[in-house]
Design a protein around this motif. Sequence first.
Motif, PDB file in Angstrom:
ATOM      1  N   ARG A 203       0.834  -1.195   0.000  1.00 52.73           N
ATOM      2  CA  ARG A 203       0.000   0.000   0.000  1.00 52.73           C
ATOM      3  C   ARG A 203       0.869   1.245   0.000  1.00 52.73           C
ATOM      4  O   ARG A 203       1.934   1.264   0.615  1.00 52.73           O
ATOM      5  N   SER A 204       0.369   2.285  -0.656  1.00 56.82           N
ATOM      6  CA  SER A 204       1.113   3.543  -0.731  1.00 56.82           C
ATOM      7  C   SER A 204       0.188   4.695  -0.356  1.00 56.82           C
ATOM      8  O   SER A 204      -0.195   5.508  -1.209  1.00 56.82           O
ATOM      9  N   PRO A 205      -0.207   4.788   0.908  1.00 57.91           N
ATOM     10  CA  PRO A 205      -1.129   5.857   1.295  1.00 57.91           C
ATOM     11  C   PRO A 205      -0.466   7.225   1.224  1.00 57.91           C
ATOM     12  O   PRO A 205       0.761   7.354   1.341  1.00 57.91           O
ATOM     13  N   GLN A 334      -9.548  10.086 -14.784  1.00 55.76           N
ATOM     14  CA  GLN A 334      -9.629  11.419 -14.182  1.00 55.76           C
ATOM     15  C   GLN A 334      -8.751  11.505 -12.939  1.00 55.76           C
ATOM     16  O   GLN A 334      -8.064  12.513 -12.703  1.00 55.76           O
ATOM     17  N   TYR A 335      -8.748  10.458 -12.160  1.00 56.88           N
ATOM     18  CA  TYR A 335      -7.987  10.417 -10.911  1.00 56.88           C
ATOM     19  C   TYR A 335      -6.483  10.506 -11.184  1.00 56.88           C
ATOM     20  O   TYR A 335      -5.769  11.305 -10.540  1.00 56.88           O
ATOM     21  N   TYR A 336      -5.997   9.722 -12.142  1.00 54.88           N
ATOM     22  CA  TYR A 336      -4.568   9.750 -12.447  1.00 54.88           C
ATOM     23  C   TYR A 336      -4.136  11.111 -13.009  1.00 54.88           C
ATOM     24  O   TYR A 336      -3.023  11.591 -12.729  1.00 54.88           O
ATOM     25  N   GLN A 337      -4.988  11.736 -13.794  1.00 57.31           N
ATOM     26  CA  GLN A 337      -4.670  13.073 -14.312  1.00 57.31           C
ATOM     27  C   GLN A 337      -4.504  14.075 -13.172  1.00 57.31           C
ATOM     28  O   GLN A 337      -3.591  14.915 -13.193  1.00 57.31           O
ATOM     29  N   ARG A 346       1.384   7.897  -8.737  1.00 58.82           N
ATOM     30  CA  ARG A 346       0.146   7.278  -9.225  1.00 58.82           C
ATOM     31  C   ARG A 346      -0.244   6.084  -8.349  1.00 58.82           C
ATOM     32  O   ARG A 346      -0.066   4.928  -8.724  1.00 58.82           O
ATOM     33  N   ILE A 347      -0.784   6.360  -7.202  1.00 58.45           N
ATOM     34  CA  ILE A 347      -1.251   5.289  -6.323  1.00 58.45           C
ATOM     35  C   ILE A 347      -2.650   4.860  -6.758  1.00 58.45           C
ATOM     36  O   ILE A 347      -3.358   5.589  -7.452  1.00 58.45           O
ATOM     37  N   HIS A 348      -3.052   3.651  -6.376  1.00 56.75           N
ATOM     38  CA  HIS A 348      -4.379   3.153  -6.725  1.00 56.75           C
ATOM     39  C   HIS A 348      -5.460   3.992  -6.050  1.00 56.75           C
ATOM     40  O   HIS A 348      -5.249   4.567  -4.972  1.00 56.75           O
TER      41      HIS A 348
END
Length: 414
Positions: A203-205, A334-337, A346-348
């Motif tokens: 995980r990468s919070p 949209q989230y990654y942009q 670019r975390i999930h």
Amino acid sequence: MNREVVVMARHDERPDSQPSEASQERRRKRRGHGEGSIFERKSDRKSRKKPWVAQVTLETGKKKTVGYFRTRQEAQVALRKALNELEQGTVLLGRDQSVRDYLEHWLEYVHKPSIRLTTYLLYQRILHTHILPALGNIPLRRLQPEHIERLYAAKREEGLAPKTLSNIHKLLHVALRDAVRRGKVARNVLDMVKAPQEFSPERSPLTSDQAALLAAAIKQHSLEALFLLAIMTGMRQGELLALRWQDVDLVRGRLQVLRTVSYKAGHGFVETETKTRKSRRSIFLPPLAIETLKAHQARQLEARLKAGDRWKEMDLVFCTQNGNFLTDSFVRRQYYQLLDQAGLPRIHFHDLRHSAATILLALGVPIKVVQELLGHSHVNTTLSIYFHVLPGMQEEAMRKMEEVLRGQHPELSE
């Protein structure tokens, strides 16, 4: 003339008792599953050495020959053993059913009614992609632990994800547990196979500073409210996309999480209730969330008027320009942009849920409160996922205890 002795499932009759022909006929007529008989074959070349035959009656009504014996006493011993095994489910005397036949029937007609459609589709894919190609042709009663262990080794060699391997084990274990209950096999061979270790995904919070950067980057975005709720509340993506205005009380400042949605090829959008009772939860909305949702509602009303007859009224909080469900892929793009614009990794999307939890725990929010916010069934689930945050909390707790003992804690000194 053939001589026959009827042996019932309850083996309390004396073997030497010889019933009359009339009694014999009555028993033949009512003979059912779990009963057996012994008779002597007519004299011929084949029957000279082993003239005595032992048979049992299967649940289908058909008779199954146990074997041929030299004496009636040998036949009786074999028959009683077969009847005991039949009662205890330690032998399958009917036609050998293959693993394929059993698992396909079990999933479709036994297990499917008790699980969600999304779970059924997952199990169906696992069954046909991973299990049946390797085990399908093996007779069910001849399935051995070694077959399962070779399957797991092959899948690890292919690079199968630990989570998928764990799902294979769970599916097989439940299916064979039911096979034991139905008397199709004597034992669940999965009990003798070590369960694959399910590693927690990396995980990468976001840190609190990074979360603030993302909150600034989403300002005025069409999905600002969606991303803000994800960061603030830790709601799952499927829960956000299934949220309806009827679930949101902007006056009292609360929303209800009641359902989730996902897109499944061949089935379209599949909307279901949340997985567990704890997942159905009420979440408090602070002023920032209320203001953002109100602005989002106003923009949605404009889109609805513009769409006119093309608008599909589904009462969704987050929807397309025509009122329909948003797709995961659209939200992800949209989230990654937005992450790129904020200069963030670019975390999930699901890591926003972990970000909310770790930030709240680091701020000293009790883990029980975080558990209820996230909708975990048990606090142990929350502890197992976020145990890495607790050491830092312990240090802060000890500092506060020191302040108390030194008489320096401001809240207690007033």
